[in-house]
Motif scaffolding. Structure first.
Motif, PDB file in Angstrom:
ATOM      1  N   PRO A   1     -14.193  39.843  63.368  1.00  0.00           N
ATOM      2  CA  PRO A   1     -14.714  40.635  64.495  1.00  0.00           C
ATOM      3  C   PRO A   1     -13.646  41.574  65.067  1.00  0.00           C
ATOM      4  O   PRO A   1     -12.515  41.151  65.292  1.00  0.00           O
ATOM      5  CB  PRO A   1     -15.096  39.567  65.532  1.00  0.00           C
ATOM      6  N   GLY A   2     -14.024  42.798  65.266  1.00  0.00           N
ATOM      7  CA  GLY A   2     -13.070  43.795  65.753  1.00  0.00           C
ATOM      8  C   GLY A   2     -13.557  44.458  67.020  1.00  0.00           C
ATOM      9  O   GLY A   2     -14.278  43.839  67.816  1.00  0.00           O
ATOM     10  N   ARG A   3     -13.200  45.728  67.177  1.00  0.00           N
ATOM     11  CA  ARG A   3     -13.542  46.477  68.395  1.00  0.00           C
ATOM     12  C   ARG A   3     -15.045  46.552  68.649  1.00  0.00           C
ATOM     13  O   ARG A   3     -15.488  46.431  69.780  1.00  0.00           O
ATOM     14  CB  ARG A   3     -13.016  47.906  68.269  1.00  0.00           C
ATOM     15  N   ALA A   4     -15.783  46.770  67.561  1.00  0.00           N
ATOM     16  CA  ALA A   4     -17.228  46.931  67.722  1.00  0.00           C
ATOM     17  C   ALA A   4     -17.844  45.640  68.252  1.00  0.00           C
ATOM     18  O   ALA A   4     -18.628  45.665  69.201  1.00  0.00           O
ATOM     19  CB  ALA A   4     -17.859  47.321  66.391  1.00  0.00           C
ATOM     20  N   ALA A   5     -17.473  44.520  67.653  1.00  0.00           N
ATOM     21  CA  ALA A   5     -18.024  43.229  68.095  1.00  0.00           C
ATOM     22  C   ALA A   5     -17.612  42.952  69.537  1.00  0.00           C
ATOM     23  O   ALA A   5     -18.419  42.449  70.332  1.00  0.00           O
ATOM     24  CB  ALA A   5     -17.534  42.117  67.175  1.00  0.00           C
ATOM     25  N   ARG A   6     -16.382  43.331  69.874  1.00  0.00           N
ATOM     26  CA  ARG A   6     -15.906  43.092  71.245  1.00  0.00           C
ATOM     27  C   ARG A   6     -16.643  43.975  72.250  1.00  0.00           C
ATOM     28  O   ARG A   6     -16.667  43.681  73.434  1.00  0.00           O
ATOM     29  CB  ARG A   6     -14.394  43.343  71.336  1.00  0.00           C
ATOM     30  N   GLY A   7     -17.241  45.055  71.779  1.00  0.00           N
ATOM     31  CA  GLY A   7     -17.948  45.967  72.685  1.00  0.00           C
ATOM     32  C   GLY A   7     -19.396  45.577  72.929  1.00  0.00           C
ATOM     33  O   GLY A   7     -20.079  46.197  73.750  1.00  0.00           O
ATOM     34  N   MET A   8     -19.877  44.555  72.225  1.00  0.00           N
ATOM     35  CA  MET A   8     -21.301  44.217  72.320  1.00  0.00           C
ATOM     36  C   MET A   8     -21.727  43.657  73.682  1.00  0.00           C
ATOM     37  O   MET A   8     -22.858  43.858  74.104  1.00  0.00           O
ATOM     38  CB  MET A   8     -21.688  43.243  71.203  1.00  0.00           C
ATOM     39  N   ASP A   9     -20.822  42.965  74.368  1.00  0.00           N
ATOM     40  CA  ASP A   9     -21.151  42.477  75.720  1.00  0.00           C
ATOM     41  C   ASP A   9     -21.397  43.664  76.653  1.00  0.00           C
ATOM     42  O   ASP A   9     -22.362  43.684  77.424  1.00  0.00           O
ATOM     43  CB  ASP A   9     -19.986  41.647  76.295  1.00  0.00           C
ATOM     44  N   ALA A  10     -20.507  44.638  76.551  1.00  0.00           N
ATOM     45  CA  ALA A  10     -20.640  45.842  77.386  1.00  0.00           C
ATOM     46  C   ALA A  10     -21.921  46.591  77.026  1.00  0.00           C
ATOM     47  O   ALA A  10     -22.611  47.130  77.903  1.00  0.00           O
ATOM     48  CB  ALA A  10     -19.429  46.740  77.195  1.00  0.00           C
ATOM     49  N   GLN A  11     -22.229  46.607  75.739  1.00  0.00           N
ATOM     50  CA  GLN A  11     -23.462  47.272  75.289  1.00  0.00           C
ATOM     51  C   GLN A  11     -24.672  46.587  75.941  1.00  0.00           C
ATOM     52  O   GLN A  11     -25.566  47.264  76.456  1.00  0.00           O
ATOM     53  CB  GLN A  11     -23.548  47.174  73.759  1.00  0.00           C
ATOM     54  N   SER A  12     -24.668  45.264  75.936  1.00  0.00           N
ATOM     55  CA  SER A  12     -25.781  44.510  76.536  1.00  0.00           C
ATOM     56  C   SER A  12     -25.910  44.813  78.028  1.00  0.00           C
ATOM     57  O   SER A  12     -27.003  45.101  78.519  1.00  0.00           O
ATOM     58  CB  SER A  12     -25.554  43.005  76.365  1.00  0.00           C
ATOM     59  N   SER A  13     -24.782  44.760  78.753  1.00  0.00           N
ATOM     60  CA  SER A  13     -24.879  44.936  80.203  1.00  0.00           C
ATOM     61  C   SER A  13     -25.290  46.365  80.559  1.00  0.00           C
ATOM     62  O   SER A  13     -26.069  46.566  81.491  1.00  0.00           O
ATOM     63  CB  SER A  13     -23.568  44.559  80.885  1.00  0.00           C
ATOM     64  N   ALA A  14     -24.798  47.343  79.803  1.00  0.00           N
ATOM     65  CA  ALA A  14     -25.187  48.731  80.088  1.00  0.00           C
ATOM     66  C   ALA A  14     -26.674  48.940  79.811  1.00  0.00           C
ATOM     67  O   ALA A  14     -27.361  49.641  80.568  1.00  0.00           O
ATOM     68  CB  ALA A  14     -24.357  49.693  79.248  1.00  0.00           C
ATOM     69  N   HIS A  15     -27.180  48.302  78.755  1.00  0.00           N
ATOM     70  CA  HIS A  15     -28.619  48.420  78.473  1.00  0.00           C
ATOM     71  C   HIS A  15     -29.434  47.786  79.602  1.00  0.00           C
ATOM     72  O   HIS A  15     -30.451  48.334  80.023  1.00  0.00           O
ATOM     73  CB  HIS A  15     -28.949  47.736  77.150  1.00  0.00           C
ATOM     74  N   LEU A  16     -28.956  46.635  80.085  1.00  0.00           N
ATOM     75  CA  LEU A  16     -29.678  45.973  81.184  1.00  0.00           C
ATOM     76  C   LEU A  16     -29.694  46.859  82.421  1.00  0.00           C
ATOM     77  O   LEU A  16     -30.706  46.963  83.112  1.00  0.00           O
ATOM     78  CB  LEU A  16     -29.028  44.624  81.511  1.00  0.00           C
ATOM     79  N   LEU A  17     -28.563  47.533  82.678  1.00  0.00           N
ATOM     80  CA  LEU A  17     -28.497  48.432  83.833  1.00  0.00           C
ATOM     81  C   LEU A  17     -29.518  49.554  83.680  1.00  0.00           C
ATOM     82  O   LEU A  17     -30.264  49.860  84.625  1.00  0.00           O
ATOM     83  CB  LEU A  17     -27.082  49.020  83.993  1.00  0.00           C
ATOM     84  N   ILE A  18     -29.547  50.176  82.488  1.00  0.00           N
ATOM     85  CA  ILE A  18     -30.464  51.301  82.292  1.00  0.00           C
ATOM     86  C   ILE A  18     -31.912  50.838  82.397  1.00  0.00           C
ATOM     87  O   ILE A  18     -32.746  51.514  83.026  1.00  0.00           O
ATOM     88  CB  ILE A  18     -30.160  52.023  80.956  1.00  0.00           C
ATOM     89  N   ILE A  19     -32.213  49.665  81.838  1.00  0.00           N
ATOM     90  CA  ILE A  19     -33.581  49.125  81.967  1.00  0.00           C
ATOM     91  C   ILE A  19     -33.890  48.900  83.458  1.00  0.00           C
ATOM     92  O   ILE A  19     -34.973  49.257  83.938  1.00  0.00           O
ATOM     93  CB  ILE A  19     -33.726  47.817  81.145  1.00  0.00           C
ATOM     94  N   GLY A  20     -32.923  48.366  84.185  1.00  0.00           N
ATOM     95  CA  GLY A  20     -33.088  48.157  85.629  1.00  0.00           C
ATOM     96  C   GLY A  20     -33.347  49.472  86.348  1.00  0.00           C
ATOM     97  O   GLY A  20     -34.220  49.551  87.216  1.00  0.00           O
ATOM     98  N   LEU A  21     -32.620  50.509  85.956  1.00  0.00           N
ATOM     99  CA  LEU A  21     -32.797  51.822  86.592  1.00  0.00           C
ATOM    100  C   LEU A  21     -34.176  52.396  86.295  1.00  0.00           C
ATOM    101  O   LEU A  21     -34.812  52.992  87.172  1.00  0.00           O
ATOM    102  CB  LEU A  21     -31.705  52.784  86.112  1.00  0.00           C
ATOM    103  N   ILE A  22     -34.635  52.211  85.052  1.00  0.00           N
ATOM    104  CA  ILE A  22     -35.975  52.710  84.691  1.00  0.00           C
ATOM    105  C   ILE A  22     -37.025  51.986  85.542  1.00  0.00           C
ATOM    106  O   ILE A  22     -37.918  52.617  86.121  1.00  0.00           O
ATOM    107  CB  ILE A  22     -36.251  52.499  83.180  1.00  0.00           C
ATOM    108  N   ILE A  23     -36.897  50.661  85.628  1.00  0.00           N
ATOM    109  CA  ILE A  23     -37.865  49.882  86.418  1.00  0.00           C
ATOM    110  C   ILE A  23     -37.804  50.311  87.889  1.00  0.00           C
ATOM    111  O   ILE A  23     -38.837  50.581  88.513  1.00  0.00           O
ATOM    112  CB  ILE A  23     -37.615  48.361  86.259  1.00  0.00           C
ATOM    113  N   ALA A  24     -36.599  50.454  88.425  1.00  0.00           N
ATOM    114  CA  ALA A  24     -36.451  50.862  89.832  1.00  0.00           C
ATOM    115  C   ALA A  24     -37.084  52.232  90.070  1.00  0.00           C
ATOM    116  O   ALA A  24     -37.806  52.431  91.057  1.00  0.00           O
ATOM    117  CB  ALA A  24     -34.972  50.885  90.197  1.00  0.00           C
ATOM    118  N   GLY A  25     -36.854  53.153  89.160  1.00  0.00           N
ATOM    119  CA  GLY A  25     -37.426  54.498  89.277  1.00  0.00           C
ATOM    120  C   GLY A  25     -38.933  54.456  89.296  1.00  0.00           C
ATOM    121  O   GLY A  25     -39.596  55.144  90.087  1.00  0.00           O
TER     122      GLY A  25
END
Lengths: 274, 209, 198
Positions: A239-263
């Motif tokens: 596992p390298g940089r990409a695998a280490r970035g997956m947590d951030a990918q998940s949280s950013a997606h959750l934020l955007i989904i949250g923003l869509i729902i809020a909108g």
């Protein structure tokens, strides 16, 4: 509320969204969660394709991207290069976009050094060619005519790695590391006409455009975006940089989904008020 | 003649490349390879023309005393000249100024420029991504499923989400894209034929010959 | 931490300063980016294409036939002359002609026949039925030679919904791509530059 006040409020909300976005990426990078990542069939197909090649087979890495998408492209290129070098394949490189030339050459040397590979014996970087169509078609006829010399201006045929490699007939597959539709051109001009295997390693934006070719069997597999790179790193057991970035990918997606729902909730409330 | 000659050339080379696909004779293959070789050279010049136009544009601004953006055009020209000198006279390989500028100036700035889009996507998600009608609902639901199904957290919420994303990508989304591809293929084939036959001449700078 | 990383980090922050508002730091970085990108492109095109494909064959190997594409290429520059600019269309016509000639069989084989062939699926599975329905209806949506009424209209409408699913999926992936780019830059700033993360 005056027009000025409305604009100011909008600007204010915009900045809050920007800060939330930055935090959604920064925090998981600092405080690791380590969410488990499963591999998908498309990426496993790419891995198995390269893994099944006998030692000494030639693979072409085409750096069909520019610097804008480096954070997505480099992890993909690194993972695929590591696998190819680990399998002792002959690695040949080119770029169909100018910026890909320096990126490709730099990555070849960096990853090649990791595995103790020698330039000219184990790998070679041909350089950049404009006009993708004729370059792709030309490689099917005579590689040394398209690339008489390598990136450093030396006769391509003088390198041992090129022994017995004249056209697509001598190449196991073309890996197009692309941030646009270059793999589609590879399919149209190299795969359809000369039957060479094409493996797209593309940005996530391009992923959906590749599925028709995946289903038709015109491509050997698909690795897309940082997620694709992370999966490939897992398959390599490193596992390298990409695998280490997956947590951030998940949280950013959750934020955007949250923003869509809020909108949308705000829209419904406003409609009811009216 | 100014218009006819390019049209004849276009017809001649286009028709030859088309016919050669179906009749790959030794002689025709040799000509085909030569044409492929030539086009790479000619095309490279077209790229240089683009660069020349950009230099001309910024040179005009940089030399106009009243221009507001004069210093910025100076920076553009400085960048071009600097890279040109580094690349042509001092090499492009490891430990060269050319590669250093590429790696530490050009690449990080370009990548950062594109990463700005993530902020704008977030802002647009809040302000613009609204389910105003049935079509928008389809779009929204597909987007949400893919967004969740393609990250580890989606799998943690429910094993069904990644499976739904897989199905969506491999069935309806794939098929719709295939429809677009077939349409593009039909359009490209007909436009190419029109170009070769001289019916489509907009590349000559007008529709009438 | 080397000087290159610090320079890259400062320039990265200069670009991010745009998120607050347009400012001179951003503008300097933006124009510097344009300049070095064009300079890079110019050098790469000359050194890796024009030199080995034209200058070396002609001047070092004496292969004079390469003068033909060289002259044709040079004709492109005539577009800067008001009087002689029509001649710049000659090489352009050649490139367009060649491109059109090779495109026809390529698109026919790879995108038309291959894609249609793979759509001929057995109707024994709901997914297969959806695939066939989606391909046909999307094609109906793009068929403008007949008014979208009756059966054509219904097909086109269904096609629109399938297209929305495709656009939605693509949007989902686009979000993923943009976030990945931000992750990459943050890994650079926090890891390579500041050394906070590994």
């Amino acid at each position: 509320m005056s027009v000025n006040e409305t604009l100011q409020k909008r600007q204010h909300i915009r900045r809050i969204v920007f800060i939330l976005m930055a935090l959604s990426v920064i925090l998981p990078l600092i405080f690791k969660i380590g969410l488990p990542l499963k591999t998908t069939k498309e990426v496993r197909d790419v891995f198995e394709f390269i893994d099944s090649l006998p030692e000494g087979s030639a693979v072409v890495f085409s750096f069909d991207h520019d610097t804008a998408t480096l954070p997505e492209m480099i992890p993909l290129a690194e993972a695929l290069l590591r696998h190819s070098f680990r399998k002792n394949l002959r690695v040949l490189g080119l770029a169909l976009l100018a910026e890909g030339a320096a990126i490709g050459d730099d990555n070849f040397r960096r990853i090649g050094n990791e595995f103790g590979k020698v330039y000219g014996e184990d790998y070679i970087f041909w350089g950049f060619r404009p006009q993708v169509t004729v370059a792709m078609l030309g490689l099917g006829e005579d590689i040394s005519r398209v690339f008489p010399s390598d990136y450093y201006g030396k006769d391509v045929q003088s390198y041992p790695v090129m022994e017995g490699i004249d056209s697509y007939d001598d190449i196991a597959g073309v890996i197009s590391i692309a941030d646009g539709d270059m793999p589609v051109h590879w399919i149209n001009y190299a795969q359809a006409r000369y039957g060479v295997n094409v493996i797209p390693a593309v940005t996530a934006v391009m992923a959906t455009t590749m599925y028709p070719f995946l289903q038709s069997g015109q491509i050997a597999g698909l690795a897309a975006g940082l997620r694709g790179a992370a999966e490939y790193e897992m398959l390599l057991g490193k596992p390298g940089r990409a695998a280490r970035g997956m947590d951030a990918q998940s949280s950013a997606h959750l934020l955007i989904i949250g923003l869509i729902i809020a909108g949308n909730v705000l829209m419904i409330i406003e409609r009811r008020r009216k | 003649m100014h218009r006819k000659l390019p049209m004849y050339i276009c017809f001649l080379f286009g028709a030859f490349m088309l016919v050669q696909f179906f009749i790959p004779h030794r002689t025709s293959t040799a000509i085909y390879e030569t044409i492929l070789d030539w086009v790479q050279i000619i095309y490279a010049f077209s790229l240089l023309v683009g660069v020349a136009l950009l230099i001309k544009h910024h040179a005009i601004i940089a030399t106009r005393p009243s221009a507001k953006d004069r210093p910025y055009s100076g920076i553009v020209l400085g960048g071009i000249i600097g890279m040109f000198i580094f690349g042509i006279f001092f090499g492009r390989g490891e430990d060269t100024a050319f590669l250093w500028v590429f790696k530490y100036v050009q690449a990080p700035m370009q990548a950062t420029m594109f990463s700005l889009l993530s902020f704008f996507v977030a802002s647009a998600a809040f302000r613009g991504f609204r389910a105003r009608n049935t079509q928008a609902v389809f779009l929204l639901v597909a987007a949400l499923i893919v967004m969740l199904g393609r990250v580890p957290v989606g799998d943690m919420i429910s094993g069904f989400i990644p499976k739904a994303a897989d199905w969506l990508l491999n069935v309806p989304s794939m098929a719709a894209r295939r429809g677009i591809y077939i349409g593009i293929a039909l359009g490209t084939i007909s436009t190419s034929l029109r170009v070769i036959l001289g019916i489509e001449r907009t590349y000559l700078g007008g529709s009438r010959g | 931490m080397d000087i290159g990383t610090t320079v890259a980090a400062i320039l990265t922050l200069a670009i991010y300063s745009f998120l607050y508002r347009d400012n001179p730091f951003y503008k300097v970085a933006e124009h510097l980016l344009l300049g070095v990108s064009v300079g890079y492109f110019l050098v790469t095109t000359i050194v890796t294409t024009i030199m080995p494909k034209l200058f070396i064959p002609v001047f070092a190997n004496g292969e004079l036939s390469y003068l033909v594409p060289g002259i044709l290429g040079a004709l492109m520059f005539l577009r800067f002359s008001r009087k002689l600019s029509p001649y710049s269309r000659i090489p352009l016509a050649l490139i367009i002609g060649v491109g059109s000639g090779v495109a026809i069989p390529a698109y026919m084989q790879a995108q038309l026949i291959a894609q249609l062939k793979t759509t001929m699926l057995p109707l024994d599975d709901i997914s297969n039925i959806i695939i066939i329905a989606a391909v046909v209806s999307v094609l109906m949506y793009f068929y403008f030679s007949r008014e979208h009424k009756g059966l054509t209209g219904a097909g086109a409408k269904a096609g629109m919904y399938f297209l929305m699913v495709f656009f939605g999926s693509t949007f989902g992936y686009t979000v993923m791509a943009r976030v990945s780019l931000l992750i990459g830059r943050m890994q650079f700033l926090l890891g390579d530059w500041l050394g906070i993360i590994k």
